[in-house]
Scaffold this motif. Structure first.
Motif, PDB file in Angstrom:
ATOM      1  N   SER A   1       0.837  -1.206   0.000  1.00 19.40           N
ATOM      2  CA  SER A   1       0.000   0.000   0.000  1.00 19.40           C
ATOM      3  C   SER A   1       0.870   1.254   0.000  1.00 19.40           C
ATOM      4  N   GLY A   2       0.467   2.212  -0.835  1.00 21.36           N
ATOM      5  CA  GLY A   2       1.217   3.446  -0.937  1.00 21.36           C
ATOM      6  C   GLY A   2       2.358   3.395  -1.917  1.00 21.36           C
ATOM      7  N   HIS A   3       2.627   2.225  -2.479  1.00 22.48           N
ATOM      8  CA  HIS A   3       3.722   2.066  -3.438  1.00 22.48           C
ATOM      9  C   HIS A   3       3.231   1.422  -4.737  1.00 22.48           C
ATOM     10  N   ALA A   4       2.618   0.252  -4.640  1.00 24.96           N
ATOM     11  CA  ALA A   4       2.152  -0.453  -5.832  1.00 24.96           C
ATOM     12  C   ALA A   4       0.952   0.261  -6.449  1.00 24.96           C
ATOM     13  N   GLU A   5       0.825   0.109  -7.750  1.00 26.50           N
ATOM     14  CA  GLU A   5      -0.257   0.752  -8.496  1.00 26.50           C
ATOM     15  C   GLU A   5      -1.401  -0.231  -8.695  1.00 26.50           C
ATOM     16  N   PRO A   6      -2.614   0.123  -8.266  1.00 26.34           N
ATOM     17  CA  PRO A   6      -3.745  -0.809  -8.372  1.00 26.34           C
ATOM     18  C   PRO A   6      -3.976  -1.325  -9.789  1.00 26.34           C
ATOM     19  N   ALA A   7      -3.799  -0.476 -10.798  1.00 27.47           N
ATOM     20  CA  ALA A   7      -4.039  -0.901 -12.181  1.00 27.47           C
ATOM     21  C   ALA A   7      -3.058  -1.973 -12.623  1.00 27.47           C
ATOM     22  N   VAL A   8      -1.859  -1.992 -12.011  1.00 28.52           N
ATOM     23  CA  VAL A   8      -0.834  -2.956 -12.393  1.00 28.52           C
ATOM     24  C   VAL A   8      -1.130  -4.333 -11.821  1.00 28.52           C
ATOM     25  N   VAL A   9      -1.588  -4.396 -10.572  1.00 26.60           N
ATOM     26  CA  VAL A   9      -1.736  -5.692  -9.902  1.00 26.60           C
ATOM     27  C   VAL A   9      -3.159  -6.227  -9.939  1.00 26.60           C
ATOM     28  N   GLY A  10      -4.108  -5.409 -10.365  1.00 25.29           N
ATOM     29  CA  GLY A  10      -5.511  -5.781 -10.227  1.00 25.29           C
ATOM     30  C   GLY A  10      -5.940  -7.003 -10.998  1.00 25.29           C
ATOM     31  N   ARG A  11      -5.244  -7.345 -12.066  1.00 25.86           N
ATOM     32  CA  ARG A  11      -5.693  -8.466 -12.900  1.00 25.86           C
ATOM     33  C   ARG A  11      -5.278  -9.836 -12.352  1.00 25.86           C
ATOM     34  N   TYR A  12      -4.479  -9.853 -11.291  1.00 24.63           N
ATOM     35  CA  TYR A  12      -4.002 -11.115 -10.733  1.00 24.63           C
ATOM     36  C   TYR A  12      -4.501 -11.300  -9.292  1.00 24.63           C
ATOM     37  N   ARG A  13      -4.476 -12.537  -8.826  1.00 24.76           N
ATOM     38  CA  ARG A  13      -4.805 -12.798  -7.430  1.00 24.76           C
ATOM     39  C   ARG A  13      -3.821 -12.037  -6.546  1.00 24.76           C
ATOM     40  N   HIS A  14      -4.338 -11.291  -5.576  1.00 25.03           N
ATOM     41  CA  HIS A  14      -3.439 -10.458  -4.792  1.00 25.03           C
ATOM     42  C   HIS A  14      -4.004 -10.176  -3.416  1.00 25.03           C
ATOM     43  N   HIS A  15      -3.099  -9.764  -2.528  1.00 27.29           N
ATOM     44  CA  HIS A  15      -3.445  -9.356  -1.168  1.00 27.29           C
ATOM     45  C   HIS A  15      -2.653  -8.087  -0.862  1.00 27.29           C
ATOM     46  N   TRP A  16      -3.345  -6.984  -0.588  1.00 26.59           N
ATOM     47  CA  TRP A  16      -2.670  -5.741  -0.244  1.00 26.59           C
ATOM     48  C   TRP A  16      -2.097  -5.835   1.167  1.00 26.59           C
ATOM     49  N   LEU A  17      -0.882  -5.302   1.333  1.00 23.21           N
ATOM     50  CA  LEU A  17      -0.230  -5.294   2.639  1.00 23.21           C
ATOM     51  C   LEU A  17       0.325  -3.907   2.927  1.00 23.21           C
ATOM     52  N   ARG A  18       0.406  -3.556   4.193  1.00 26.35           N
ATOM     53  CA  ARG A  18       1.122  -2.356   4.618  1.00 26.35           C
ATOM     54  C   ARG A  18       2.554  -2.740   4.968  1.00 26.35           C
ATOM     55  N   MET A  19       3.456  -1.777   4.887  1.00 23.68           N
ATOM     56  CA  MET A  19       4.831  -2.023   5.301  1.00 23.68           C
ATOM     57  C   MET A  19       4.844  -2.444   6.768  1.00 23.68           C
ATOM     58  N   GLY A  20       5.431  -3.590   7.038  1.00 19.48           N
ATOM     59  CA  GLY A  20       5.505  -4.090   8.403  1.00 19.48           C
ATOM     60  C   GLY A  20       4.580  -5.256   8.686  1.00 19.48           C
ATOM     61  N   GLN A  21       3.698  -5.603   7.742  1.00 24.59           N
ATOM     62  CA  GLN A  21       2.773  -6.724   7.976  1.00 24.59           C
ATOM     63  C   GLN A  21       3.422  -8.047   7.575  1.00 24.59           C
ATOM     64  N   PHE A  22       4.497  -8.370   8.275  1.00 27.47           N
ATOM     65  CA  PHE A  22       5.254  -9.572   7.944  1.00 27.47           C
ATOM     66  C   PHE A  22       4.489 -10.833   8.314  1.00 27.47           C
ATOM     67  N   GLY A  23       3.814 -10.795   9.435  1.00 32.25           N
ATOM     68  CA  GLY A  23       3.028 -11.958   9.837  1.00 32.25           C
ATOM     69  C   GLY A  23       1.898 -12.236   8.866  1.00 32.25           C
ATOM     70  N   ALA A  24       1.234 -11.190   8.377  1.00 35.02           N
ATOM     71  CA  ALA A  24       0.154 -11.372   7.407  1.00 35.02           C
ATOM     72  C   ALA A  24       0.688 -11.976   6.126  1.00 35.02           C
ATOM     73  N   PHE A  25       1.862 -11.512   5.695  1.00 34.94           N
ATOM     74  CA  PHE A  25       2.443 -12.090   4.484  1.00 34.94           C
ATOM     75  C   PHE A  25       2.728 -13.572   4.662  1.00 34.94           C
TER      76      PHE A  25
END
Length: 290
Positions: free
Chosen positions: A43-67
């Motif tokens: 979040s805040g770096h990646a562009e939604p239009a770039v990643v939107g066509r693939y399976r994805h999960h948005w993360l904030r910097m620091g969400q290592f456990g979620a990843f």
């Protein structure tokens, strides 16, 4: 593809995505090769239009456990990092429980340059059982080939500047401070630091416009190279159409990078814009750089 990249081709690839179009280029290449993947845009770096066509999960910097939880649930073992990221401050991180547990190691990784930070953070991923590989290992076509990419070639004066610039980057790279410089007449006009390549080149344009740079238009070269000893799974030098536009506005003669060690975004647009602007883009073999 290297043995490391081929080690676990059966599982999906986890791709942590920063800014720019490179994540899309790598994703398309991976899918063409028949491998499944899951994107983890920041979040805040990646562009939604770039990643939107693939399976994805948005993360904030620091969400290592979620990843780790989401990647394991998807069956991912291999991890690629690709795309632009502005180095965050420790205070801007939003750590989850796992990241808080690992905070002493994260703080130690912060005590150094970008390469030191990335290598330290990569060790945390490996401790969790993930296998980090370079984007160029799963998408080799994103690398700049050897030789001139367009119709324009470098002059003898340009080649002298290229050699001088690469010599400077070899020396300065040991301090982990940047991957790029602008050289004209064997004189260093600008050095990349925290601002990044685009802003450095824009600074050269401003200096030229204000009369601080006396060399004529069409003189000078942007050079980019990996740092000596750099972990090449992360943050390889990159160029794209925006780089060409900036170099043209700065009145430089061209761009020189290390072939097979530099990532190129939208190569067709790079060549088209370089030919239109009358500047060269050249990949120099690593043996010549050394």
């Amino acid at each position: 593809m290297s043995d490391a990249a081929a080690a676990s081709q059966d599982g999906p690839l986890a791709m942590i995505c920063g800014g720019g179009t490179l994540p899309l280029a790598v994703a398309e290449s991976v899918v063409r090769r028949g491998r499944d993947l899951v994107l983890f845009p920041i979040s805040g770096h990646a562009e939604p239009a770039v990643v939107g066509r693939y399976r994805h999960h948005w993360l904030r910097m620091g969400q290592f456990g979620a990843f780790t939880r989401l990647a394991r649930a998807a069956g991912c073992r291999d991890v690629v990092w690709i795309g632009g990221l502005v180095r965050p401050t420790l205070w801007s991180l939003r750590p989850d429980f796992l990241a808080i547990k690992l905070l002493p190691k994260i703080i130690r990784a912060y005590r150094g340059g970008d390469n030191h930070l990335l290598t330290g953070v990569s060790a945390l991923f490996e401790e969790q059982g993930f296998h980090l590989i370079g984007a160029h290992e799963v998408a080799p076509e994103i690398l700049v080939p050897e030789g001139a990419l367009g119709r324009v070639g470098a002059s003898e004066r340009d080649r002298e500047d290229i050699a001088f610039g690469f010599g400077y980057l070899r020396a300065s790279g040991a301090f982990d401070i940047g991957q790029a410089a602008v050289v004209a007449g064997k004189r260093i006009l600008a050095v990349e630091a925290a601002e990044g390549t685009d802003q450095m080149v824009a600074r050269v344009a401003e200096l030229r416009a204000s009369g601080r740079i006396g060399v004529p238009a069409g003189t000078g070269v942007l050079v980019k190279a990996p740092k000596p000893g750099q972990d090449q799974r992360f943050d390889l030098p990159s160029i794209g159409p925006r780089t060409v536009t900036g170099v043209s506005r700065a009145g430089l003669a061209g761009i020189a990078v290390v072939s097979d060690k530099t990532v190129i975004a939208d190569a067709e647009s790079v060549v088209r814009e370089a030919d239109r602007a009358g500047i060269f883009v050249v990949g120099v073999p690593v043996g010549s750089v050394a």
